[in-house]
Design a protein around this motif. Sequence first.
Motif, PDB file in Angstrom:
ATOM      1  N   THR A  93       0.848  -1.190   0.000  1.00 56.23           N
ATOM      2  CA  THR A  93       0.000   0.000   0.000  1.00 56.23           C
ATOM      3  C   THR A  93       0.885   1.242   0.000  1.00 56.23           C
ATOM      4  N   PHE A  94       0.350   2.305  -0.544  1.00 53.77           N
ATOM      5  CA  PHE A  94       1.004   3.612  -0.566  1.00 53.77           C
ATOM      6  C   PHE A  94       0.110   4.563   0.220  1.00 53.77           C
ATOM      7  N   THR A  95       0.668   5.187   1.253  1.00 54.43           N
ATOM      8  CA  THR A  95      -0.087   6.155   2.042  1.00 54.43           C
ATOM      9  C   THR A  95       0.574   7.511   1.899  1.00 54.43           C
ATOM     10  N   ALA A  96      -0.223   8.507   1.552  1.00 52.13           N
ATOM     11  CA  ALA A  96       0.266   9.877   1.400  1.00 52.13           C
ATOM     12  C   ALA A  96      -0.341  10.751   2.486  1.00 52.13           C
ATOM     13  N   MET A  97       0.500  11.577   3.070  1.00 49.42           N
ATOM     14  CA  MET A  97       0.063  12.550   4.067  1.00 49.42           C
ATOM     15  C   MET A  97       0.514  13.928   3.581  1.00 49.42           C
ATOM     16  N   PRO A  98      -0.271  14.530   2.667  1.00 49.79           N
ATOM     17  CA  PRO A  98       0.131  15.809   2.088  1.00 49.79           C
ATOM     18  C   PRO A  98      -0.236  16.994   2.972  1.00 49.79           C
ATOM     19  N   SER A  99       0.513  18.072   2.802  1.00 47.00           N
ATOM     20  CA  SER A  99       0.224  19.287   3.562  1.00 47.00           C
ATOM     21  C   SER A  99      -1.204  19.744   3.288  1.00 47.00           C
ATOM     22  N   SER A 100      -1.879  20.096   4.340  1.00 48.32           N
ATOM     23  CA  SER A 100      -3.239  20.656   4.313  1.00 48.32           C
ATOM     24  C   SER A 100      -4.317  19.769   3.689  1.00 48.32           C
ATOM     25  N   LYS A 101      -4.040  18.477   3.537  1.00 48.28           N
ATOM     26  CA  LYS A 101      -5.057  17.571   3.004  1.00 48.28           C
ATOM     27  C   LYS A 101      -5.093  16.305   3.862  1.00 48.28           C
ATOM     28  N   PRO A 102      -6.230  15.593   3.874  1.00 49.09           N
ATOM     29  CA  PRO A 102      -6.299  14.369   4.675  1.00 49.09           C
ATOM     30  C   PRO A 102      -5.431  13.246   4.107  1.00 49.09           C
ATOM     31  N   GLU A 103      -4.990  12.380   4.987  1.00 44.99           N
ATOM     32  CA  GLU A 103      -4.223  11.192   4.609  1.00 44.99           C
ATOM     33  C   GLU A 103      -5.055  10.310   3.681  1.00 44.99           C
ATOM     34  N   ALA A 104      -4.381   9.673   2.708  1.00 42.67           N
ATOM     35  CA  ALA A 104      -5.068   8.761   1.791  1.00 42.67           C
ATOM     36  C   ALA A 104      -4.187   7.547   1.544  1.00 42.67           C
ATOM     37  N   THR A 105      -4.797   6.364   1.498  1.00 45.87           N
ATOM     38  CA  THR A 105      -4.073   5.121   1.244  1.00 45.87           C
ATOM     39  C   THR A 105      -4.538   4.532  -0.078  1.00 45.87           C
ATOM     40  N   PHE A 106      -3.566   4.075  -0.871  1.00 47.35           N
ATOM     41  CA  PHE A 106      -3.793   3.517  -2.195  1.00 47.35           C
ATOM     42  C   PHE A 106      -3.282   2.079  -2.210  1.00 47.35           C
ATOM     43  N   GLN A 107      -4.015   1.187  -2.857  1.00 46.04           N
ATOM     44  CA  GLN A 107      -3.653  -0.231  -2.949  1.00 46.04           C
ATOM     45  C   GLN A 107      -2.822  -0.489  -4.210  1.00 46.04           C
ATOM     46  N   LEU A 108      -1.893  -1.432  -4.129  1.00 46.26           N
ATOM     47  CA  LEU A 108      -1.088  -1.799  -5.285  1.00 46.26           C
ATOM     48  C   LEU A 108      -1.981  -2.343  -6.395  1.00 46.26           C
ATOM     49  N   LEU A 109      -1.800  -1.794  -7.587  1.00 47.52           N
ATOM     50  CA  LEU A 109      -2.508  -2.270  -8.764  1.00 47.52           C
ATOM     51  C   LEU A 109      -1.545  -2.997  -9.690  1.00 47.52           C
TER      52      LEU A 109
END
Length: 156
Positions: free
Chosen positions: A84-100
């Motif tokens: 999985t790839f999890t991004a925690m960008p400035s000023s936005k909520p965390e989001a997790t992406f599954q391997l495709l």
Amino acid sequence: MQLKSMLFAGACILLCSSSWAENSIQDMQWLHGCWQAAGAEVGSEEHWLAPAGGSMLGMGRTVRKGKTVAWEFMRIQENADRLTFTAMPSSKPEATFQLLLLDKQRVVFENPRPEFPQRVIYQLNADGSLLGRIEGKLKDQEKSIDFPVQKIPCSR
């Protein structure tokens, strides 16, 4: 006929999930290192730690006119069934992406959420440069943003 369809679908699910399970964080070794945004101001960089402990940690920063205008913390992690790839960008909520998809020089992570982006892609090019890309639908229109970067020495 229905039984054959069910068996075929079951076999597809098993094959797909076993290929995801076979992927290891070690397969992402090519992402390790320090990368500078092509044509961007000094300090606009993305850094990825080497795979260890079932994960890779990354961070990025965008600098404009000498000021940090965006930052992001990222994690690629082995889970029970896939990366999985999890991004925690400035000023936005965390989001997790599954391997495709993962091959020797390209990885695609996906999250079918309604917010842009729905896909995060990294591709190592033949010349050693790296293309980061986000894509998906934004207001019912397909959109993509490319982030070309070059490998640089990691400063101490």
